[in-house]
Design a protein around this motif. Structure first.
Motif, PDB file in Angstrom:
ATOM      1  N   PHE A  36      46.630  17.877  37.934  1.00 51.18           N
ATOM      2  CA  PHE A  36      47.474  17.713  36.742  1.00 51.18           C
ATOM      3  C   PHE A  36      48.707  18.609  36.867  1.00 51.18           C
ATOM      4  CE2 PHE A  36      48.952  19.578  32.796  1.00 51.18           C
ATOM      5  CZ  PHE A  36      49.081  18.500  31.927  1.00 51.18           C
ATOM      6  N   MET A  37      48.488  19.831  37.355  1.00 51.11           N
ATOM      7  CA  MET A  37      49.588  20.803  37.430  1.00 51.11           C
ATOM      8  C   MET A  37      50.648  20.327  38.439  1.00 51.11           C
ATOM      9  SD  MET A  37      47.126  24.175  37.269  1.00 51.11           S
ATOM     10  CE  MET A  37      48.232  25.468  36.730  1.00 51.11           C
ATOM     11  N   TYR A  38      50.190  19.865  39.600  1.00 52.05           N
ATOM     12  CA  TYR A  38      51.152  19.368  40.612  1.00 52.05           C
ATOM     13  C   TYR A  38      51.839  18.093  40.110  1.00 52.05           C
ATOM     14  CZ  TYR A  38      49.466  22.936  43.751  1.00 52.05           C
ATOM     15  OH  TYR A  38      49.163  24.154  44.298  1.00 52.05           O
ATOM     16  N   ARG A  39      51.074  17.253  39.420  1.00 53.91           N
ATOM     17  CA  ARG A  39      51.666  16.028  38.872  1.00 53.91           C
ATOM     18  C   ARG A  39      52.685  16.358  37.776  1.00 53.91           C
ATOM     19  NH1 ARG A  39      49.123  11.150  39.976  1.00 53.91           N
ATOM     20  NH2 ARG A  39      47.344  11.392  41.374  1.00 53.91           N
ATOM     21  N   ALA A  40      52.364  17.346  36.939  1.00 51.83           N
ATOM     22  CA  ALA A  40      53.288  17.734  35.853  1.00 51.83           C
ATOM     23  C   ALA A  40      54.608  18.242  36.439  1.00 51.83           C
ATOM     24  CB  ALA A  40      52.640  18.807  34.975  1.00 51.83           C
ATOM     25  N   VAL A  41      54.513  19.010  37.536  1.00 52.53           N
ATOM     26  CA  VAL A  41      55.744  19.514  38.163  1.00 52.53           C
ATOM     27  C   VAL A  41      56.541  18.351  38.758  1.00 52.53           C
ATOM     28  CG1 VAL A  41      56.647  20.956  40.038  1.00 52.53           C
ATOM     29  CG2 VAL A  41      54.816  21.826  38.564  1.00 52.53           C
ATOM     30  N   SER A  42      55.852  17.367  39.349  1.00 60.53           N
ATOM     31  CA  SER A  42      56.551  16.206  39.921  1.00 60.53           C
ATOM     32  C   SER A  42      57.264  15.408  38.825  1.00 60.53           C
ATOM     33  CB  SER A  42      55.562  15.266  40.633  1.00 60.53           C
ATOM     34  OG  SER A  42      54.907  15.970  41.635  1.00 60.53           O
ATOM     35  N   TYR A  43      56.566  15.217  37.712  1.00 61.88           N
ATOM     36  CA  TYR A  43      57.128  14.476  36.585  1.00 61.88           C
ATOM     37  C   TYR A  43      58.335  15.228  36.017  1.00 61.88           C
ATOM     38  CZ  TYR A  43      57.044  11.838  32.178  1.00 61.88           C
ATOM     39  OH  TYR A  43      57.369  11.049  31.098  1.00 61.88           O
ATOM     40  N   PHE A  44      58.189  16.535  35.920  1.00 67.08           N
ATOM     41  CA  PHE A  44      59.263  17.410  35.436  1.00 67.08           C
ATOM     42  C   PHE A  44      60.482  17.283  36.358  1.00 67.08           C
ATOM     43  CE2 PHE A  44      61.060  21.773  35.937  1.00 67.08           C
ATOM     44  CZ  PHE A  44      61.513  22.010  34.644  1.00 67.08           C
ATOM     45  N   GLN A  46      61.203  14.788  38.299  1.00 63.47           N
ATOM     46  CA  GLN A  46      61.738  13.428  38.139  1.00 63.47           C
ATOM     47  C   GLN A  46      62.609  13.337  36.875  1.00 63.47           C
ATOM     48  OE1 GLN A  46      58.407  10.641  38.227  1.00 63.47           O
ATOM     49  NE2 GLN A  46      59.569   9.224  36.957  1.00 63.47           N
ATOM     50  N   LYS A  47      62.080  13.836  35.760  1.00 60.58           N
ATOM     51  CA  LYS A  47      62.790  13.751  34.482  1.00 60.58           C
ATOM     52  C   LYS A  47      64.076  14.584  34.473  1.00 60.58           C
ATOM     53  CE  LYS A  47      60.415  10.867  32.373  1.00 60.58           C
ATOM     54  NZ  LYS A  47      61.000   9.549  32.282  1.00 60.58           N
ATOM     55  N   ASN A  48      64.091  15.659  35.259  1.00 63.09           N
ATOM     56  CA  ASN A  48      65.285  16.520  35.289  1.00 63.09           C
ATOM     57  C   ASN A  48      66.285  16.117  36.360  1.00 63.09           C
ATOM     58  OD1 ASN A  48      65.122  18.936  33.303  1.00 63.09           O
ATOM     59  ND2 ASN A  48      63.037  18.585  34.023  1.00 63.09           N
ATOM     60  N   GLY A  49      66.026  15.003  37.022  1.00 66.50           N
ATOM     61  CA  GLY A  49      66.967  14.494  38.021  1.00 66.50           C
ATOM     62  C   GLY A  49      66.955  15.255  39.338  1.00 66.50           C
ATOM     63  N   PHE A  50      65.848  15.954  39.639  1.00 63.81           N
ATOM     64  CA  PHE A  50      65.775  16.703  40.902  1.00 63.81           C
ATOM     65  C   PHE A  50      65.292  15.834  42.061  1.00 63.81           C
ATOM     66  CE2 PHE A  50      64.652  20.531  38.029  1.00 63.81           C
ATOM     67  CZ  PHE A  50      65.990  20.724  37.716  1.00 63.81           C
ATOM     68  N   LEU A  51      64.847  14.595  41.759  1.00 62.83           N
ATOM     69  CA  LEU A  51      64.378  13.688  42.806  1.00 62.83           C
ATOM     70  C   LEU A  51      65.376  12.549  42.932  1.00 62.83           C
ATOM     71  CD1 LEU A  51      60.613  13.387  41.707  1.00 62.83           C
ATOM     72  CD2 LEU A  51      61.687  15.123  43.145  1.00 62.83           C
ATOM     73  N   LYS A  52      66.012  12.452  44.106  1.00 62.94           N
ATOM     74  CA  LYS A  52      67.018  11.402  44.285  1.00 62.94           C
ATOM     75  C   LYS A  52      66.662  10.586  45.514  1.00 62.94           C
ATOM     76  CE  LYS A  52      70.086  12.372  41.037  1.00 62.94           C
ATOM     77  NZ  LYS A  52      70.703  13.685  40.914  1.00 62.94           N
ATOM     78  N   SER A  55      65.276  12.298  48.557  1.00 66.34           N
ATOM     79  CA  SER A  55      65.439  13.754  48.729  1.00 66.34           C
ATOM     80  C   SER A  55      65.101  14.517  47.445  1.00 66.34           C
ATOM     81  CB  SER A  55      66.866  14.059  49.172  1.00 66.34           C
ATOM     82  OG  SER A  55      67.725  13.841  48.089  1.00 66.34           O
ATOM     83  N   ILE A  56      64.772  15.787  47.625  1.00 63.50           N
ATOM     84  CA  ILE A  56      64.385  16.635  46.499  1.00 63.50           C
ATOM     85  C   ILE A  56      65.367  17.802  46.424  1.00 63.50           C
ATOM     86  CG2 ILE A  56      62.563  18.167  45.613  1.00 63.50           C
ATOM     87  CD1 ILE A  56      60.549  16.404  47.195  1.00 63.50           C
ATOM     88  N   GLN A  57      65.923  18.034  45.225  1.00 59.85           N
ATOM     89  CA  GLN A  57      66.849  19.173  45.068  1.00 59.85           C
ATOM     90  C   GLN A  57      66.015  20.437  44.906  1.00 59.85           C
ATOM     91  OE1 GLN A  57      69.564  18.331  41.893  1.00 59.85           O
ATOM     92  NE2 GLN A  57      70.425  16.552  42.935  1.00 59.85           N
ATOM     93  N   GLU A  58      65.721  21.025  46.058  1.00 53.46           N
ATOM     94  CA  GLU A  58      64.756  22.117  46.133  1.00 53.46           C
ATOM     95  C   GLU A  58      65.185  23.348  45.319  1.00 53.46           C
ATOM     96  OE1 GLU A  58      63.757  22.438  50.311  1.00 53.46           O
ATOM     97  OE2 GLU A  58      62.846  24.379  49.813  1.00 53.46           O
ATOM     98  N   GLU A  59      66.431  23.764  45.493  1.00 52.93           N
ATOM     99  CA  GLU A  59      66.895  24.993  44.822  1.00 52.93           C
ATOM    100  C   GLU A  59      66.875  24.844  43.305  1.00 52.93           C
ATOM    101  OE1 GLU A  59      67.294  28.064  45.870  1.00 52.93           O
ATOM    102  OE2 GLU A  59      66.589  27.262  47.780  1.00 52.93           O
ATOM    103  N   ALA A  60      67.330  23.663  42.836  1.00 51.44           N
ATOM    104  CA  ALA A  60      67.371  23.421  41.389  1.00 51.44           C
ATOM    105  C   ALA A  60      65.954  23.421  40.820  1.00 51.44           C
ATOM    106  CB  ALA A  60      68.056  22.087  41.108  1.00 51.44           C
ATOM    107  N   LEU A  61      65.027  22.815  41.558  1.00 52.05           N
ATOM    108  CA  LEU A  61      63.640  22.769  41.099  1.00 52.05           C
ATOM    109  C   LEU A  61      63.046  24.178  41.062  1.00 52.05           C
ATOM    110  CD1 LEU A  61      61.002  21.309  40.330  1.00 52.05           C
ATOM    111  CD2 LEU A  61      60.580  20.895  42.756  1.00 52.05           C
TER     112      LEU A  61
END
Ligand code: DC
Length: 225
Positions: A36-44, A46-52, A55-61
């Motif tokens: 759940f915790m890893y999924r919540a971070v992934s969803y977070f 996604q919702k914050n636009g860090f997944l494009k 690619s993943i905006q690592e620093e922003a995340l």
């Protein structure tokens, strides 16, 4: 009473969460679903636009993650885990979240942040914690360790039935691919890969009912208590 930790690790859709919940209810322990915790971070992310795209905006995340936290409230029948004060449900179990989560879980900064919180969550209570690295990394000294396996086709069928029942428009072969991809990514990543702890009891749930698997767990626990 001494605080106890039961670690339940294993591959995707092997019945970890159902068994862990049942075990926790029967023992009066708190159930902690680290997926759940890893999924919540992934969803977070996604919702914050860090997944494009790919690619993943690592620093922003990384920066945003430090301001997040997990907590608990007592639910009607069991405890409910909150992420940043909100509860989550099926939105964390979609194929989209499932297709990002193993990549997100491969980042050291994500794992450090979550493992730290997992250890804090179990400081004050006995827990049954399920995941991929609980018996190897989070709690190498856990009182009991279980490692669940099952054939990929059977696991994909379980997941497919589950998502269909929730009304998701999914294709079996996409689910099978996701299960196989996640197994591969989870068990080959450099940091805390999924593997059986030497002292874990392996349970194959391919042809075994939840009740039978639960009996195997209790028989192990009762033999040592
Ligand atoms: O248990 P689950 O399928 O909900 O977990 C989702 C993903 O999270 C899984 O593919 C890998 C990751 N995970 C992890 O790396 N470590 C954990 N302790 C739990 C989950």
């Amino acid at each position: 009473m001494k605080i106890k930790v039961i670690a339940v690790d294993g591959y995707a859709s092997t019945g970890k969460s159902t068994l862990s919940k049942r075990l926790a209810d029967a023992l009066g322990f708190t159930y902690i679903d680290t997926g759940f915790m890893y999924r919540a971070v992934s969803y977070f992310a996604q919702k914050n636009g860090f997944l494009k795209e790919d690619s993943i905006q690592e620093e922003a995340l990384k920066e945003a993650l430090h301001k997040t936290s997990f907590s608990w409230i007592k639910g009607k029948s069991s405890n409910v885990m909150l992420f940043n004060g909100s509860s989550y449900g099926d939105e964390l179990r979609t194929l989209e979240v499932s297709s990002w989560v193993s990549k997100i879980a491969g980042f050291g900064f994500v794992r450090d942040h979550l493992v730290y919180q997992q250890r804090i969550l179990s400081k004050l209570r006995s827990v049954v914690m399920d995941g991929r690295d609980i018996g190897t990394v989070v709690f190498p000294e856990a009182d009991f360790k279980f490692f669940l396996v099952a054939d990929a086709e059977v696991r994909a069928k379980r997941r497919f039935d589950e998502l269909k029942a929730k009304g998701e428009n999914v294709v079996y072969k996409d689910i099978l691919k996701n299960v196989i991809d996640r197994d591969h990514q989870d068990s080959t990543r450099l940091i805390s890969p999924l593997k059986k702890a030497q002292d874990a009891l392996e349970i194959d749930t391919t042809n075994v009912s939840i009740e039978t698997a639960l009996e195997q767990m209790f028989s192990k626990i009762n033999s040592k208590s």
